[in-house]
Write a protein that holds these residues in place. Sequence first.
Motif, mmCIF file in Angstrom:
data_model
loop_
_atom_site.group_PDB
_atom_site.id
_atom_site.type_symbol
_atom_site.label_atom_id
_atom_site.label_comp_id
_atom_site.label_asym_id
_atom_site.label_seq_id
_atom_site.Cartn_x
_atom_site.Cartn_y
_atom_site.Cartn_z
ATOM 1 N N ARG A 84 0.829 -1.197 0.000
ATOM 2 C CA ARG A 84 0.000 0.000 0.000
ATOM 3 C C ARG A 84 0.859 1.240 0.000
ATOM 4 N NH1 ARG A 84 -3.559 -1.528 4.518
ATOM 5 N NH2 ARG A 84 -4.584 -3.099 3.338
ATOM 6 N N LYS A 85 0.490 2.215 -0.813
ATOM 7 C CA LYS A 85 1.242 3.460 -0.842
ATOM 8 C C LYS A 85 0.649 4.423 0.181
ATOM 9 C CE LYS A 85 2.509 3.138 -5.663
ATOM 10 N NZ LYS A 85 2.426 3.730 -6.984
ATOM 11 N N GLY A 86 1.480 5.214 0.756
ATOM 12 C CA GLY A 86 1.008 6.214 1.703
ATOM 13 C C GLY A 86 0.820 5.635 3.086
ATOM 14 N N ARG A 87 0.606 6.542 4.001
ATOM 15 C CA ARG A 87 0.426 6.119 5.381
ATOM 16 C C ARG A 87 -0.941 6.522 5.889
ATOM 17 N NH1 ARG A 87 6.327 7.752 7.712
ATOM 18 N NH2 ARG A 87 7.451 6.574 6.162
ATOM 19 N N GLY A 88 -1.908 6.511 5.009
ATOM 20 C CA GLY A 88 -3.248 6.937 5.386
ATOM 21 C C GLY A 88 -3.938 5.934 6.292
ATOM 22 N N LEU A 89 -5.015 6.365 6.833
ATOM 23 C CA LEU A 89 -5.821 5.534 7.706
ATOM 24 C C LEU A 89 -6.586 4.519 6.868
ATOM 25 C CD1 LEU A 89 -6.801 5.159 10.615
ATOM 26 C CD2 LEU A 89 -8.604 6.780 10.126
ATOM 27 N N PHE A 90 -6.635 3.287 7.314
ATOM 28 C CA PHE A 90 -7.336 2.239 6.600
ATOM 29 C C PHE A 90 -8.197 1.471 7.576
ATOM 30 C CE2 PHE A 90 -7.745 -2.082 4.968
ATOM 31 C CZ PHE A 90 -8.257 -1.821 3.713
ATOM 32 N N LYS B 36 -29.960 0.065 -1.963
ATOM 33 C CA LYS B 36 -29.215 1.062 -1.212
ATOM 34 C C LYS B 36 -28.573 2.041 -2.186
ATOM 35 C CE LYS B 36 -28.002 -1.665 2.812
ATOM 36 N NZ LYS B 36 -26.895 -2.180 3.613
ATOM 37 N N LYS B 37 -28.548 3.287 -1.789
ATOM 38 C CA LYS B 37 -27.894 4.290 -2.605
ATOM 39 C C LYS B 37 -26.391 4.173 -2.402
ATOM 40 C CE LYS B 37 -27.641 9.210 -3.436
ATOM 41 N NZ LYS B 37 -28.037 10.530 -2.992
ATOM 42 N N PRO B 38 -25.658 3.866 -3.460
ATOM 43 C CA PRO B 38 -24.211 3.726 -3.276
ATOM 44 C C PRO B 38 -23.560 5.085 -3.053
ATOM 45 C CG PRO B 38 -24.782 3.481 -5.579
ATOM 46 C CD PRO B 38 -26.078 3.617 -4.820
ATOM 47 N N TRP B 39 -22.924 5.252 -1.936
ATOM 48 C CA TRP B 39 -22.263 6.516 -1.629
ATOM 49 C C TRP B 39 -20.770 6.326 -1.474
ATOM 50 C CZ3 TRP B 39 -19.839 6.467 3.096
ATOM 51 C CH2 TRP B 39 -20.280 5.518 4.005
ATOM 52 N N GLY B 40 -20.280 5.150 -1.741
ATOM 53 C CA GLY B 40 -18.852 4.898 -1.650
ATOM 54 C C GLY B 40 -18.500 4.208 -0.353
ATOM 55 N N THR B 41 -17.315 3.669 -0.338
ATOM 56 C CA THR B 41 -16.873 2.978 0.864
ATOM 57 C C THR B 41 -16.254 3.974 1.832
ATOM 58 O OG1 THR B 41 -14.693 2.550 -0.044
ATOM 59 C CG2 THR B 41 -16.384 0.899 -0.477
ATOM 60 N N ILE B 42 -16.066 3.524 3.052
ATOM 61 C CA ILE B 42 -15.482 4.392 4.064
ATOM 62 C C ILE B 42 -14.027 4.707 3.718
ATOM 63 C CG2 ILE B 42 -14.793 2.500 5.573
ATOM 64 C CD1 ILE B 42 -15.607 4.377 7.922
ATOM 65 N N ASN B 43 -13.349 3.765 3.060
ATOM 66 C CA ASN B 43 -11.962 4.013 2.677
ATOM 67 C C ASN B 43 -11.877 5.107 1.617
ATOM 68 O OD1 ASN B 43 -10.868 2.118 4.428
ATOM 69 N ND2 ASN B 43 -11.346 0.472 3.002
ATOM 70 N N ARG C 31 -10.363 10.698 0.475
ATOM 71 C CA ARG C 31 -10.811 11.987 -0.033
ATOM 72 C C ARG C 31 -10.568 13.092 1.003
ATOM 73 N NH1 ARG C 31 -15.742 14.683 0.095
ATOM 74 N NH2 ARG C 31 -16.615 13.000 1.313
ATOM 75 N N LEU C 32 -10.842 12.794 2.272
ATOM 76 C CA LEU C 32 -10.641 13.796 3.313
ATOM 77 C C LEU C 32 -9.168 14.048 3.592
ATOM 78 C CD1 LEU C 32 -13.439 12.707 5.789
ATOM 79 C CD2 LEU C 32 -13.387 14.761 4.371
ATOM 80 N N SER C 33 -8.337 13.010 3.425
ATOM 81 C CA SER C 33 -6.915 13.191 3.708
ATOM 82 C C SER C 33 -6.227 14.007 2.604
ATOM 83 C CB SER C 33 -6.218 11.854 3.872
ATOM 84 O OG SER C 33 -6.173 11.165 2.648
#
Length: 79
Positions: free
Chosen positions: A3-9, A62-69, A74-76
């Motif tokens: 995985r690239k980066g050190r983001g939250l998963f 269900k309305k697909p709004w994307g996964t939490i990841n 996106r926020l990072s």
Amino acid sequence: MGRKGRGLFINPKKFGQNRPPCTVEIVSFLSCLAANQNNDDKCVKEKNLLMACVDANSGKKKKPWGTINYHLQRLSKGK
């Protein structure tokens, strides 16, 4: 490869453990069939409950709004 980066998963499989719809009805219908040697004439009540559950859940999408990841990435990017 890693995985690239050190983001939250967050592992989404562990995050939300929802049961699939109609699980109880499927189990009761299959156990009735097993008890009656696959004679579904004796399992009319369970069959009707299963069909009603399937009909009730077939129209719900269900309305697909994307996964939490996706949202975490996106926020990072905004930092």
